[in-house]
Design a protein around this motif. Structure first.
Motif: not given
Ligand code: SF4
Ligand code: SF4
Lengths: 127, 238, 398
Positions: C331-356
């Motif tokens: 679950y994305p960190l809420n770095i900018f409360p009150g804003y919708e964030a997007s970036s190349s580093f996954g801001d505002g996005q659900i982190g993806l993970y599949s165990p290897s």
């Protein structure tokens, strides 16, 4: 240069002197070292470690025992590196002594003349 | 802390010096003649004021400059390091769009330093937060603790690092505020690269510095100021 | 299982089990080697999900290691003879699980060869560093405790040492909970409830693991459980399950109550894909509901269903930890409360993970360490619970 080589030869430990398998190192540009070569052979790690802590934590960047300056003088003039061949300055000896070098997983092993800090160059020139 | 460090260093110097007399008299003299080795001090608190109203949407120059200066690949996969990133924001109420660069905020009370088990994460006396990669064990607890997601873990072996910016597999890294440049009296690469001069770098502790003056006159914020971390990077216009 | 041929071949079976454990351990070491060589790139972990499957395994084992000691504590601290007879086995299991969990944690480090650094450079403000002390202290304390129990002459000491272990274990689980509770900026963590939650959860997992191992030992030695003892242990397990469930539910409910956390709760409870699935089905249904039925249903509740309940509790525990550790980071960190964030580093996005695969191998390698220590320990020394007849009979006084 000749004098330096000579002193290097003279400074070799007795054990080395008698050991015909001792590595012949490509010392790169060479020149006068910050300490006596024999002393450096023995103590380079201590001084490097001490200076690294001062540089990283206290920001003191003009100490004389700088890894970057070592490389600057001792990277081979052929491939600008202290690693990679049996006679490379760092690797040659470390291979011989079978001591793992950790430094170059993170540090550059190459000579980057233009990037070497002005301070350390100035230091050498003033000598 | 810095004062003790300076004192300790002075002490060390004297005692090491005494030994050095025995070992290499020539060198000692040289050292003293040259003795300008100064530890960084808390007279400085390096920081930045970023004017987001000036920061162009879609401009990436600061990121590129950072990658070049620090030898980062510039890759954008989730395992690649990104020390600085452009974040696009949209105000949920007004819909206003903001674009800004985000990086380690160089907190005065850095959570990453608090949690690091080995003390590898540390804050220099001048406020720059760094990872001492010689003691980092790669536990990534600091990445869990950083509220700004400022840190990256080096997932792969690296080659051809910059001599001034050692980086290596299995350790954590983040924006160093270009500490190697700052120590030479230069600015961080991103601040220098910004075509709009949106990034103002300077000493927050010097009331006469440009950044301190500006912070006194314009409205600036710290991101997640509610956490009370006293960040060194301030923003204008959000 | 108890046939003549089993008796004749018992030795062979033992060595086969050891070999199997060794094989799994070797595969784990192979994974470690690969991770060392290629870096964490071969795992599913990344800069958004920094702790992954190895941490699920490690934390399960560490938490269970402390919980399993509960069995010993009930015996020595509260003086229940039935549990006293099981204290040595519980202590052995605790050491085994701790060793397994810590090995996984250590071998997952980016620089495992530097653990010695962790011992010499000690940051006193770090909960993580404190945990290192707590864990190694735990080893020592449980080791001494075992000694006081196994060595006749030391017996008088076993009560005070037991008390000490009891206290230490509480601090240890609290410490494990605090590792997360100190991560204030992450929505999933930073709750004061984590420490008590971890303590009660540890009781549940510990008892479940204990029950599984005990059943295996009984079967191996051709003994059957005394129904009275099964009944008491399964009832206790049931109570722990309810307690843990209660705290987990409270943790999520309080999160829901705080408006700024409701986004996270919606993610974990409803919209988060794999995470709500695991939470509801894995933890809720299979980790709690089914075991509770198995335990308390009047027609069930025999030794076999108690064993099934224990196994399910363990599986449910893994599911819960997966949701807690990985879902909490996704679950994305809420770095900018009150804003919708997007970036190349996954801001505002659900982190993806599949165990290897290497992560699983490493995790199972840790389990193999625990398995081998238990197996060899049980074989070499006398860890079999010896119930005095009157204890087994003297019924349900607790
Ligand atoms: S922004 Fe993150 S990495 Fe930087 S000092 Fe603050 S907590 Fe540490
Ligand atoms: S990853 Fe390195 S810097 Fe970060 S907390 Fe662990 S040891 Fe400290």
């Amino acid at each position: 240069m000749k004098v330096f080589l000579l002193s290097l030869l003279l400074a070799i430990t007795p054990a080395w002197a008698t050991d015909s398998f001792a590595p012949k190192l490509d010392i790169g540009k060479g020149g006068k070292c910050v300490e006596e070569p024999q002393w450096m052979r023995k103590n380079h790690m201590q001084v490097l470690l001490q200076q690294r802590d001062e540089t990283v934590h206290l920001g003191i960047r003009d100490g004389k025992y700088s890894l970057k300056v070592c490389i600057e003088c001792h990277a081979s003039t052929k491939d600008d590196s202290v690693l990679g061949r049996a006679d490379s300055f760092c690797e040659g000896c470390h291979r011989y002594e079978a001591v793992k070098i950790d430094c170059f997983e993170c540090h550059s092993s190459k000579r980057h003349l233009s990037l070497v800090q002005d301070a350390s160059l100035a230091q050498k020139e003033s000598k | 802390m810095s004062d003790t460090n300076v004192q300790r260093r002075q002490f060390l110097k004297t005692s090491v010096g005494a030994t050095a007399v025995a070992i290499a008299p020539g060198m000692l003299l040289f050292d003293m003649a040259h003795g300008k080795s100064e530890a960084v001090s808390s007279k400085m608190r390096w920081g930045m004021l970023i004017d987001t109203t000036n920061c162009a949407d879609g401009c990436n120059d600061c990121v590129k400059a950072c990658n070049k200066e620090n030898g980062l690949s510039g890759g954008l996969s989730p395992t690649d390091s990104q020390w600085i990133r452009k974040v696009e924001l949209k105000d949920m109420r007004s819909g206003r769009a903001v674009s800004l660069p985000m990086m380690c905020q160089h907190c005065a009370e850095p959570p990453c330093v608090d949690v690091c088990p080995t003390g590898a994460s540390f804050k220099r006396a001048d406020g720059i937060v760094l990872v001492d990669k010689h003691t980092c064990i790669g536990c990534r607890y600091c990445m869990m603790a950083c509220p700004y997601k400022a840190r990256s873990f080096v997932h792969e072996p690296l080659h051809d690092q910059k001599p001034d910016v050692p980086r290596g597999k299995g350790t954590v890294e983040s924006c160093t505020l270009c500490v190697h440049r700052v120590d030479k009296g230069q600015q961080p690469a991103c601040a220098e690269a910004c075509p709009n001069k949106s990034i103002l770098f300077g000493n927050l502790n010097d009331p006469e510095s440009e950044i301190a003056k500006k912070i006194r006159t314009v409205a600036s914020t710290q991101i997640r100021a509610d956490l009370g971390l006293d960040t060194g990077i301030r923003y204008q216009g959000i | 299982m108890q046939t003549n041929s089993f008796n004749r071949n018992e030795q062979r079976y033992f060595y086969m089990l050891v070999a199997a454990g060794m094989l799994v351990l070797l595969m784990g070491l192979f994974a470690v080697h690969a991770m060392e060589e290629h870096g964490h790139i071969i795992t599913g972990m990344n800069n958004q999900i920094v702790w992954g499957m190895p941490h699920v395994f490690a934390i399960f084992m560490i938490v269970a290691a402390s919980g399993v000691l509960n069995v010993a504590s009930i015996g020595s601290v509260f003086g229940k003879p039935m549990y006293k007879a099981r204290a040595p086995l519980a202590s052995l299991l605790s050491i085994a699980l701790l060793a397994g969990g810590l090995s996984v944690l250590m071998l997952d480090l980016g620089r495992p060869e530097r653990v010695i650094v962790a011992a010499t450079h000690f940051n006193f403000t770090s909960v993580f560093a404190w945990n290192v002390v707590l864990y190694s202290g735990m080893f020592a304390a449980v080791g001494i405790y075992l000694w006081t129990m196994m060595e006749q002459r030391m017996n008088p000491w076993s009560k005070p040492v037991g008390l000490f272990v009891f206290a230490w274990r509480f601090i240890l689980t609290t410490g494990t909970g605090l590792i997360f509770a100190f991560l204030v900026a992450r929505q999933a963590y930073g709750s004061a409830l984590l420490a008590p939650m971890f303590i009660v959860i540890s009781f549940t997992w510990g008892l479940a693991v204990f029950h599984v191992v005990q059943s295996a030992i009984y079967a191996w030695n051709g003994k059957t459980h005394t129904p009275e003892i099964v009944k008491r242990m399964k009832n206790l397990l049931g109570i722990f399950i309810i307690g843990a469930l209660y705290l987990v539910a409270t943790y999520h409910l309080t999160n829901l109550y705080f408006a700024h956390q409701s986004g996270f709760e919606r993610f974990i409870l409803k919209d988060g894909g794999i995470y709500p699935q695991l939470l509801w089905w894995g933890y809720g249904l299979f980790g709690n509901l089914v075991p509770l039925i198995l335990i308390f249903h009047p027609k069930l509740g025999n030794a076999r269903s108690a064993l099934a309940a224990s196994l399910l509790v363990i599986i449910g525990g893994f599911a819960l930890l997966y949701v807690f550790i990985i879902g909490g980071q996704a679950y994305p960190l809420n770095i900018f409360p009150g804003y919708e964030a997007s970036s190349s580093f996954g801001d505002g996005q659900i982190g993806l993970y599949s165990p290897s695969l290497p992560e699983f191998l490493l995790g199972f390698g840790g389990l193999a360490i625990a398995f081998l220590i238990t197996l060899i320990g049980v074989r070499a020394l006398n860890f079999m619970p010896h119930d005095k007849p009157h204890v087994a009979a003297a019924g349900a006084t607790d």
